[in-house]
Design a protein around this motif. Structure first.
Motif, PDB file in Angstrom:
ATOM      1  N   LEU A  59       0.844  -1.207   0.000  1.00 42.78           N
ATOM      2  CA  LEU A  59       0.000   0.000   0.000  1.00 42.78           C
ATOM      3  C   LEU A  59       0.870   1.244   0.000  1.00 42.78           C
ATOM      4  N   PHE A  60       1.891   1.273   0.846  1.00 46.44           N
ATOM      5  CA  PHE A  60       2.782   2.428   0.922  1.00 46.44           C
ATOM      6  C   PHE A  60       3.448   2.690  -0.422  1.00 46.44           C
ATOM      7  N   LEU A  61       3.988   1.647  -1.048  1.00 48.64           N
ATOM      8  CA  LEU A  61       4.665   1.825  -2.332  1.00 48.64           C
ATOM      9  C   LEU A  61       3.711   2.323  -3.413  1.00 48.64           C
ATOM     10  N   GLU A  62       2.490   1.798  -3.443  1.00 53.13           N
ATOM     11  CA  GLU A  62       1.509   2.279  -4.425  1.00 53.13           C
ATOM     12  C   GLU A  62       1.121   3.722  -4.150  1.00 53.13           C
ATOM     13  N   LEU A  63       1.017   4.087  -2.885  1.00 56.14           N
ATOM     14  CA  LEU A  63       0.701   5.465  -2.504  1.00 56.14           C
ATOM     15  C   LEU A  63       1.813   6.409  -2.957  1.00 56.14           C
ATOM     16  N   ILE A  64       3.054   6.033  -2.710  1.00 56.11           N
ATOM     17  CA  ILE A  64       4.190   6.848  -3.132  1.00 56.11           C
ATOM     18  C   ILE A  64       4.229   6.959  -4.654  1.00 56.11           C
ATOM     19  N   TRP A  65       3.946   5.857  -5.338  1.00 56.89           N
ATOM     20  CA  TRP A  65       3.924   5.865  -6.806  1.00 56.89           C
ATOM     21  C   TRP A  65       2.885   6.869  -7.315  1.00 56.89           C
ATOM     22  N   GLN A  66       1.702   6.872  -6.724  1.00 60.21           N
ATOM     23  CA  GLN A  66       0.651   7.813  -7.127  1.00 60.21           C
ATOM     24  C   GLN A  66       1.094   9.259  -6.915  1.00 60.21           C
ATOM     25  N   ILE A  67       1.712   9.517  -5.778  1.00 62.52           N
ATOM     26  CA  ILE A  67       2.176  10.874  -5.473  1.00 62.52           C
ATOM     27  C   ILE A  67       3.237  11.300  -6.482  1.00 62.52           C
ATOM     28  N   CYS A  68       4.175  10.412  -6.777  1.00 64.91           N
ATOM     29  CA  CYS A  68       5.226  10.719  -7.752  1.00 64.91           C
ATOM     30  C   CYS A  68       4.650  10.984  -9.141  1.00 64.91           C
ATOM     31  N   GLU A  69       3.703  10.161  -9.560  1.00 65.90           N
ATOM     32  CA  GLU A  69       3.079  10.375 -10.871  1.00 65.90           C
ATOM     33  C   GLU A  69       2.379  11.726 -10.934  1.00 65.90           C
ATOM     34  N   ALA A  70       1.696  12.093  -9.872  1.00 67.99           N
ATOM     35  CA  ALA A  70       1.007  13.387  -9.834  1.00 67.99           C
ATOM     36  C   ALA A  70       2.005  14.544  -9.895  1.00 67.99           C
ATOM     37  N   LYS A  71       3.105  14.422  -9.162  1.00 65.43           N
ATOM     38  CA  LYS A  71       4.135  15.469  -9.181  1.00 65.43           C
ATOM     39  C   LYS A  71       4.772  15.577 -10.564  1.00 65.43           C
ATOM     40  N   LEU A  72       5.076  14.433 -11.185  1.00 68.81           N
ATOM     41  CA  LEU A  72       5.661  14.457 -12.525  1.00 68.81           C
ATOM     42  C   LEU A  72       4.712  15.078 -13.540  1.00 68.81           C
ATOM     43  N   ALA A  73       3.434  14.777 -13.418  1.00 67.19           N
ATOM     44  CA  ALA A  73       2.446  15.371 -14.326  1.00 67.19           C
ATOM     45  C   ALA A  73       2.402  16.884 -14.139  1.00 67.19           C
ATOM     46  N   ASP A  74       2.509  17.336 -12.891  1.00 69.45           N
ATOM     47  CA  ASP A  74       2.498  18.770 -12.609  1.00 69.45           C
ATOM     48  C   ASP A  74       3.733  19.447 -13.205  1.00 69.45           C
ATOM     49  N   VAL A  75       4.898  18.834 -13.036  1.00 66.42           N
ATOM     50  CA  VAL A  75       6.125  19.388 -13.617  1.00 66.42           C
ATOM     51  C   VAL A  75       6.009  19.427 -15.140  1.00 66.42           C
ATOM     52  N   GLY A  93      14.650  32.721 -12.813  1.00 65.00           N
ATOM     53  CA  GLY A  93      14.266  32.595 -11.410  1.00 65.00           C
ATOM     54  C   GLY A  93      12.813  32.172 -11.256  1.00 65.00           C
ATOM     55  N   ASP A  94      11.926  32.758 -12.044  1.00 64.62           N
ATOM     56  CA  ASP A  94      10.506  32.395 -11.997  1.00 64.62           C
ATOM     57  C   ASP A  94      10.297  30.949 -12.424  1.00 64.62           C
ATOM     58  N   LEU A  95      11.027  30.536 -13.451  1.00 69.54           N
ATOM     59  CA  LEU A  95      10.915  29.167 -13.938  1.00 69.54           C
ATOM     60  C   LEU A  95      11.354  28.171 -12.857  1.00 69.54           C
ATOM     61  N   VAL A  96      12.503  28.433 -12.253  1.00 69.20           N
ATOM     62  CA  VAL A  96      13.008  27.542 -11.206  1.00 69.20           C
ATOM     63  C   VAL A  96      12.036  27.494 -10.029  1.00 69.20           C
ATOM     64  N   ARG A  97      11.540  28.638  -9.592  1.00 74.52           N
ATOM     65  CA  ARG A  97      10.579  28.670  -8.479  1.00 74.52           C
ATOM     66  C   ARG A  97       9.318  27.878  -8.814  1.00 74.52           C
ATOM     67  N   SER A  98       8.840  27.998 -10.038  1.00 72.43           N
ATOM     68  CA  SER A  98       7.646  27.270 -10.456  1.00 72.43           C
ATOM     69  C   SER A  98       7.863  25.768 -10.400  1.00 72.43           C
ATOM     70  N   LEU A  99       8.995  25.314 -10.887  1.00 71.11           N
ATOM     71  CA  LEU A  99       9.261  23.871 -10.912  1.00 71.11           C
ATOM     72  C   LEU A  99       9.572  23.331  -9.520  1.00 71.11           C
ATOM     73  N   VAL A 100      10.316  24.076  -8.734  1.00 70.44           N
ATOM     74  CA  VAL A 100      10.654  23.629  -7.373  1.00 70.44           C
ATOM     75  C   VAL A 100       9.419  23.617  -6.483  1.00 70.44           C
ATOM     76  N   SER A 101       8.490  24.512  -6.729  1.00 70.78           N
ATOM     77  CA  SER A 101       7.293  24.577  -5.889  1.00 70.78           C
ATOM     78  C   SER A 101       6.474  23.295  -5.969  1.00 70.78           C
ATOM     79  N   VAL A 102       6.623  22.531  -7.043  1.00 70.89           N
ATOM     80  CA  VAL A 102       5.921  21.253  -7.171  1.00 70.89           C
ATOM     81  C   VAL A 102       6.302  20.325  -6.027  1.00 70.89           C
ATOM     82  N   ALA A 103       7.558  20.360  -5.641  1.00 68.94           N
ATOM     83  CA  ALA A 103       8.047  19.465  -4.590  1.00 68.94           C
ATOM     84  C   ALA A 103       7.468  19.796  -3.224  1.00 68.94           C
ATOM     85  N   ILE A 104       7.073  21.041  -3.011  1.00 70.60           N
ATOM     86  CA  ILE A 104       6.600  21.424  -1.680  1.00 70.60           C
ATOM     87  C   ILE A 104       5.089  21.610  -1.597  1.00 70.60           C
ATOM     88  N   GLU A 105       4.424  21.434  -2.696  1.00 72.55           N
ATOM     89  CA  GLU A 105       2.953  21.580  -2.683  1.00 72.55           C
ATOM     90  C   GLU A 105       2.288  20.346  -2.183  1.00 72.55           C
TER      91      GLU A 105
END
Length: 105
Positions: A59-75, A93-105
């Motif tokens: 369950l944990f691995l599938e949950l992490i996989w879902q989160i990763c897929e969602a983050k990759l889709a956002d990027v 700077g704006d581009l980097v902030r936009s892409l890095v913000s995916v990791a913390i959302e």
């Protein structure tokens, strides 16, 4: 019951188990979380859990996989929105902030 109904029901069960697991893992850690706590939070029996997952770790691995897929889709979506060369200038700077913000959302 039709196959579509069973599939939708199974998807709903899994979604509730994922949400419950996310909360329980955040509160108790992976080692401290139990299948029983996840089931109780989701409102299901252990049978419902084990009909969808063999172990808590699965369950944990599938949950992490879902989160990763969602983050990759956002990027990917944010990268697709970058203007092509020759269009309007891109502020690095704006581009980097936009892409890095995916990791913390």
């Amino acid at each position: 019951m039709s196959e579509t109904t069973v599939s939708r029901s199974r998807q709903n069960t899994r979604a509730r188990l994922f949400e419950a697991a996310l909360q329980v893992f955040a509160e108790q850690g992976i080692a401290g979380a139990s299948v029983e706590a996840i089931c109780e939070r989701a409102g299901f029996t252990r049978g419902a859990f084990y009909s969808n997952f063999e172990t808590k770790e699965e369950l944990f691995l599938e949950l992490i996989w879902q989160i990763c897929e969602a983050k990759l889709a956002d990027v990917s979506e944010r990268v697709s929105a970058i203007p092509e060369r020759g269009d309007e200038p891109v502020e690095l700077g704006d581009l980097v902030r936009s892409l890095v913000s995916v990791a913390i959302e």
